[in-house]
Design a protein around this motif. Structure first.
Motif, short mmCIF file in Angstrom:
data_model
loop_
_atom_site.label_atom_id
_atom_site.label_comp_id
_atom_site.label_asym_id
_atom_site.label_seq_id
_atom_site.Cartn_x
_atom_site.Cartn_y
_atom_site.Cartn_z
N LEU A 80 4.85 4.72 0.52
CA LEU A 80 5.37 4.77 -1.17
C LEU A 80 6.64 3.80 -1.15
CD1 LEU A 80 4.94 7.97 -3.05
CD2 LEU A 80 3.70 5.83 -3.16
N VAL A 81 7.49 3.95 -0.05
CA VAL A 81 8.81 3.31 -0.10
C VAL A 81 8.24 1.64 0.08
CG1 VAL A 81 10.81 2.65 1.27
CG2 VAL A 81 10.12 4.96 1.11
N CYS A 82 7.54 1.34 1.14
CA CYS A 82 7.08 -0.08 1.02
C CYS A 82 6.33 -0.34 -0.26
CB CYS A 82 6.07 -0.22 2.13
SG CYS A 82 5.55 -1.53 2.56
N ALA A 83 5.70 0.53 -0.92
CA ALA A 83 5.11 -0.14 -2.26
C ALA A 83 6.17 -0.37 -3.18
CB ALA A 83 4.22 0.95 -2.74
N PHE A 84 7.21 0.37 -3.15
CA PHE A 84 8.53 0.05 -4.23
C PHE A 84 9.19 -0.86 -4.04
CE2 PHE A 84 7.63 4.98 -5.34
CZ PHE A 84 6.67 4.31 -6.14
N ALA A 85 9.43 -1.08 -2.40
CA ALA A 85 10.33 -2.07 -1.97
C ALA A 85 9.92 -3.37 -1.82
CB ALA A 85 10.93 -1.63 -0.66
N THR A 86 8.76 -3.47 -1.32
CA THR A 86 8.06 -5.07 -1.24
C THR A 86 7.14 -5.47 -2.32
OG1 THR A 86 6.45 -4.09 0.21
CG2 THR A 86 8.60 -4.71 1.11
N ASP A 87 5.87 -5.79 -1.89
CA ASP A 87 4.75 -6.20 -2.82
C ASP A 87 3.47 -5.72 -2.28
OD1 ASP A 87 3.47 -8.24 -1.00
OD2 ASP A 87 5.63 -9.14 -0.98
N PRO A 88 2.42 -5.59 -3.12
CA PRO A 88 1.11 -5.09 -2.73
C PRO A 88 0.57 -5.44 -1.29
CG PRO A 88 1.08 -5.46 -5.06
CD PRO A 88 2.37 -6.27 -4.53
N ALA A 89 0.62 -6.94 -1.13
CA ALA A 89 0.34 -7.45 -0.02
C ALA A 89 0.99 -6.82 1.14
CB ALA A 89 0.41 -9.02 0.04
N THR A 90 2.04 -6.88 1.36
CA THR A 90 2.99 -6.32 2.29
C THR A 90 2.41 -4.69 2.42
OG1 THR A 90 4.70 -7.60 1.74
CG2 THR A 90 5.22 -5.82 3.37
N THR A 91 2.41 -4.06 1.56
CA THR A 91 2.24 -2.45 1.59
C THR A 91 0.53 -2.42 2.30
OG1 THR A 91 3.30 -2.19 -0.30
CG2 THR A 91 2.04 -0.36 0.25
N ALA A 92 -0.20 -3.21 1.60
CA ALA A 92 -1.76 -3.19 1.92
C ALA A 92 -1.92 -3.39 3.62
CB ALA A 92 -2.49 -4.01 1.35
N MET A 93 -0.88 -4.31 3.96
CA MET A 93 -1.04 -4.78 5.36
C MET A 93 -0.46 -3.54 6.16
SD MET A 93 -2.29 -7.52 6.76
CE MET A 93 -1.83 -9.18 7.19
N LEU A 94 0.77 -2.99 5.78
CA LEU A 94 1.34 -1.73 6.20
C LEU A 94 0.04 -0.61 6.33
CD1 LEU A 94 3.56 -0.09 7.55
CD2 LEU A 94 3.70 0.80 5.16
N GLY A 95 -0.65 -0.65 5.44
CA GLY A 95 -1.68 0.40 5.49
C GLY A 95 -2.68 0.44 6.55
N PHE A 96 -2.97 -0.98 6.54
CA PHE A 96 -4.12 -1.20 7.67
C PHE A 96 -3.40 -0.94 9.04
CE2 PHE A 96 -6.59 -3.75 4.65
CZ PHE A 96 -8.20 -3.09 4.96
N SER A 97 -2.21 -1.39 9.22
CA SER A 97 -1.65 -1.35 10.65
C SER A 97 -1.14 0.09 11.02
CB SER A 97 -0.40 -2.42 10.73
OG SER A 97 0.34 -2.07 9.68
N ALA A 98 -1.00 0.81 9.93
CA ALA A 98 -0.35 2.13 10.17
C ALA A 98 -1.42 3.04 10.81
CB ALA A 98 -0.27 3.03 8.76
N ALA A 99 -2.84 2.61 10.72
CA ALA A 99 -3.71 3.44 11.47
C ALA A 99 -3.64 3.30 12.91
CB ALA A 99 -5.02 2.88 11.06
#
Lengths: 450, 355
Positions: A80-99
């Motif tokens: 959520l922090v990433c979602a509010f701090a950056t943009d959807p592309a970064t957040t989605a990338m974070l989501g994939f890499s978080a796994a």
């Protein structure tokens, strides 16, 4: 079983492809994310993962329930922090890499699924936040509105996607699973606001993305600290619930010890009853209640003499009268304890039979509550599959045949069918029925004769 | 005074009132109003860098609401005095942190955060000290006890105050609304924790009365022993947690008797059998597991018993003997209590107070 697995794989691949398409969409609108930024949030996520609030949600321990549901985790907060701090592309990338966080690896299928669904809900949360702020300006009210919308979208997407996977995997109805999972609660909204705060602070570092100042560190600590306190409080609560369940279980098995032939009886009956209710599609919450009901069904036997309980021959009229008092005695006790009161019907009527030949009230067919009818089948099955002074234990197949003979006249055919289905699925009693622990065996040298 | 300062000042007053309303109940039963979070944050905004909330608004609203809390909720005046003192000390700390230059290159907001953290810790320390003076418990035990119970809340409130200062430039007065959310979440979680503890206690009492109902144990014995354990534990100034555990153990100490086939077996069987049977029940209940040995000690020998075992033993013996003729009671008592002056004296004081 095989089909469920294929369906699960198809579902995961579907979610994965969908997320990839979404990621491509985000990238085409917002450009490629900065690897530094993704790495920073990835590190935060890895730290947050240590603070996982991953709860054994309900305390039905011996029934073999995979009682885990996604709950508020620090990882969710970081997304959520990433979602509010950056943009959807970064957040989605974070989501994939978080796994790919080291202790998050659970095989290619599960890890891929986790990554894809985190990317999807993170990206969507970020997109809705950015959208609201673009549309209505970035003053306080649109910002808070965007936060609430983003957080709700994230929780709901997360819940729905996970519910789909669980429904397929556990062969349960999608809606039933959905009802049990976490929905946006005041808590998750509170955390969304915290996430927003960090997000805004992070944006302030604007010119040097990925470079973190002391303020940001302070903000992260200020946010993780309350989270940690909440987690401790929740843990304490769960420990108490487990202690309560443990006290009940221990007490009941102590009562079972009054008669050497019925030790472990209650725990086994509880496990079978939960199995039967599960076959009939009960919710986890319902299962917990039925588990306790079955566990406590013979608690009234404290008031019955041990000689009667373990007598091998026929009971005299007087003894039989005393024996018949135990459901009522148990119900009386439960009636005194607030949260156990709803278990009274099944405890009181578990010796009723469909044809009215049971006790204490001689109820017939539909007059007997369903829980009591299921409990009666579990009770009978457990009794048949354990040794008695006058006979050896039945095998599962023999016991089932015997129970089938009574279906319709004494036992509920629906419950019997559920038992058959349970056994067909390879069900095993969780505790070895016919073995006493060495300590128990020593305390009752006379018990093991024939 | 400009318009925004007025808005901020009135918001401060409202927020203060609201924080007095949403009291958080700590696990040890003490009620704390989240004024502690509010104080340092507003002090920072007023006395520190942002200069939006005039200090007079903070201090007068503090006095106003503390007075209201004392009057409406019938809290001791001492609480209000402690809070007002704490708030003043906190404001001063934050004020100084905004004015004094520490180190080179430390930004204003960082200094402010430092001030808020120090101020908040100061507030909680004063709070704990102020409230600990009044208890019947001894001073050091009570301070430790209160500090342990207040720690989670202090952590949450300090963090919240820090956050409010950090986000004020972005959200302006919206940060006041944000401030309450973590506190509400913690309050909710604490309430659920207390609920779980209540049902746990209920369950244990039910097991005790079930054993008594079946005739294995004299009626009311468990409850009386538990009560004596609690009072003796308090008299000896044991920590809150230990007393609570002793109470539960008192309620369960003879429950194991239900494993005996007949009620009449209780008189015949070695008390150790019942103790180990009850011990097995304690072992299953996780955080009471360590008391299983206490239970066995209490029926076993006389030498080298733990304090908990001695308390349980004396409470149990007293309750069993209290039906005996007075003379006999005195002699039995003398043999039982020999070599255990500490617990015995505590019990005598408890009994003297009761009669």
């Amino acid at each position: 079983m095989q089909r469920a697995k294929r369906q699960f794989t198809a579902y995961v691949v579907g979610v994965f492809i969908f997320s990839c398409v979404a990621l491509a969409g985000f990238i085409s609108s917002w450009g490629w994310p900065s690897p530094l930024e993704v790495a920073f949030f990835w590190a935060l996520y890895a730290v947050g993962d240590r603070f996982q609030m991953d709860a054994v949600v309900r305390g039905v321990p011996q029934a073999g329930l995979p009682a885990r549901a996604p709950s508020l985790s620090a990882g969710f907060l970081v997304v959520l922090v990433c979602a509010f701090a950056t943009d959807p592309a970064t957040t989605a990338m974070l989501g994939f890499s978080a796994a790919l966080i080291p202790n998050g690896w659970r095989g290619i299928l599960r890890t891929g699924f986790n990554g894809a669904q985190e990317a999807l809900y993170g990206g969507v949360a970020s997109a809705s936040f950015v959208f609201v702020r673009l549309e209505f300006g970035d003053s306080a009210i649109p910002t808070l509105l965007g936060t609430a919308l983003g957080a709700c979208a994230a929780v709901m997407l997360n819940t729905t996607i996970v519910a789909g996977a669980l429904a397929i995997e556990r062969r349960r109805s999608f809606l039933a699973v959905l009802r049990e999972l976490a929905w946006p609660t005041p808590n998750s909204l509170a955390f969304a606001l915290l996430a927003l705060l960090v997000g805004l602070l992070y944006q302030d570092a604007g010119e040097t993305p990925g470079l973190v100042g002391l303020e940001q560190v302070g903000a992260v600590i200020f946010i993780l600290a309350p989270l940690f306190v909440l987690r401790r409080a929740r843990q304490g609560k769960m420990e108490l619930e487990m202690a309560r369940a443990g006290a009940l279980r221990a007490f009941v098995s102590t009562v079972d010890l009054k008669s050497p032939w019925t030790s472990r009886h209650s725990a086994n009956v509880a496990a079978i009853t939960v199995g039967l209710h599960r076959v009939l599609g009960a919710s986890e919450e319902e299962l917990e209640k039925r588990y306790h009901g079955a566990l406590l069904h013979d608690i009234g036997k404290v008031a019955v003499s041990g000689r009667i309980l373990s007598k091998s021959g026929a009971l005299t009229d007087e003894e039989w009268n005393e024996m018949q008092r135990h459901p009522g005695a148990g119900a009386l006790v439960l009636n005194d304890v607030g949260f156990l009161r709803e278990l009274v019907p099944e405890v009181l009527y578990h010796h009723e039979r469909l044809d009215g030949s049971g006790y204490p009230s001689g109820l017939r067919a539909e007059e007997i509550p369903l829980e009591a009818r299921l409990l009666a089948v579990a009770d009978t099955f457990e009794a048949l599959t354990s040794d008695r002074p006058y006979r050896r234990a039945f095998s599962y197949a023999e016991a089932l045949a015997e129970i089938r003979r009574c279906a319709g006249s004494q036992l509920d055919p629906v419950a019997v069918a559920a038992l058959a289905e349970l056994l067909e699925a390879g069900y095993e009693l969780p505790i070895a029925v016919r073995t006493l622990s060495p300590e128990e065996a020593r305390s009752r040298p006379a018990a093991r004769g024939a | 005074m400009n318009g925004e300062a007025l808005v901020a000042a009135s918001l401060a007053v409202v927020a203060y009132g609201a924080s007095a309303g949403v009291e958080v109940e700590l696990p040890n039963g003490r009620r704390v109003s989240p004024v502690a979070a509010f104080g340092p944050a507003v002090a920072a905004l007023g006395a520190g860098g942002y200069e939006v909330v005039p200090s007079w608004a903070l201090l007068s609203s503090a006095v106003l609401f503390e007075t209201a809390v004392v009057l409406l909720r019938r809290r001791p005046v001492r609480v209000a005095v402690v809070h007002a003192l704490g708030l003043s000390a906190t404001s001063l700390t934050v004020f100084l942190s905004g004015r004094i230059q520490i180190g080179v290159g430390v930004s204003g907001s960082l200094r402010l955060i430092g001030g808020v953290v120090v101020g908040s810790v100061l507030f909680h320390a004063l709070d704990v000290l102020g409230l600990s003076t009044s208890k019947r418990m001894g001073f050091p035990t009570s301070v430790l006890d209160n500090a342990r119970a207040s720690l989670p809340l202090a952590v949450v409130m300090t963090s919240t105050a820090g956050l409010v200062v950090l986000v004020f430039p972005y959200l302006r007065w919206g940060s006041f609304a944000v401030m309450f959310l973590p506190i509400l979440a913690v309050r909710h979680e604490f309430a659920r924790y207390r609920e779980a503890r209540r049902t746990y206690h209920q369950t244990v009492s039910a097991l005790a009365s079930l054993t008594e109902g079946a005739g294995y144990v004299p009626s009311g014995h468990h409850a009386r022993v538990a009560e004596l354990c609690v009072e003796v534990g308090r008299e000896l100034q044991l920590p809150h947690e230990t007393i609570r555990e002793l109470e539960l153990v008192g309620l369960l100490h003879d429950v194991g008797a239900v494993s005996l086939p007949e009620v009449s077996d209780v008189a015949r069987v070695d008390p150790m059998v019942i103790a180990s049977s009850s011990g097995r029940i304690l072992e299953e209940t996780r955080h009471l597991a360590k008391y299983a040995t206490v239970l066995r000690e209490a029926v076993g020998g006389c030498e080298g018993l733990s304090l908990e075992a001695r308390i349980l033993r004396i409470a149990d013996a007293y309750d069993r003997l209290s039906g005996e003729p007075r003379e006999r009671l005195r002699t039995l008592w003398a043999t039982l209590s020999s070599g255990d002056d500490e617990v015995w004296t505590a019990l005598s004081r408890v009994l003297a107070r009761k009669s």
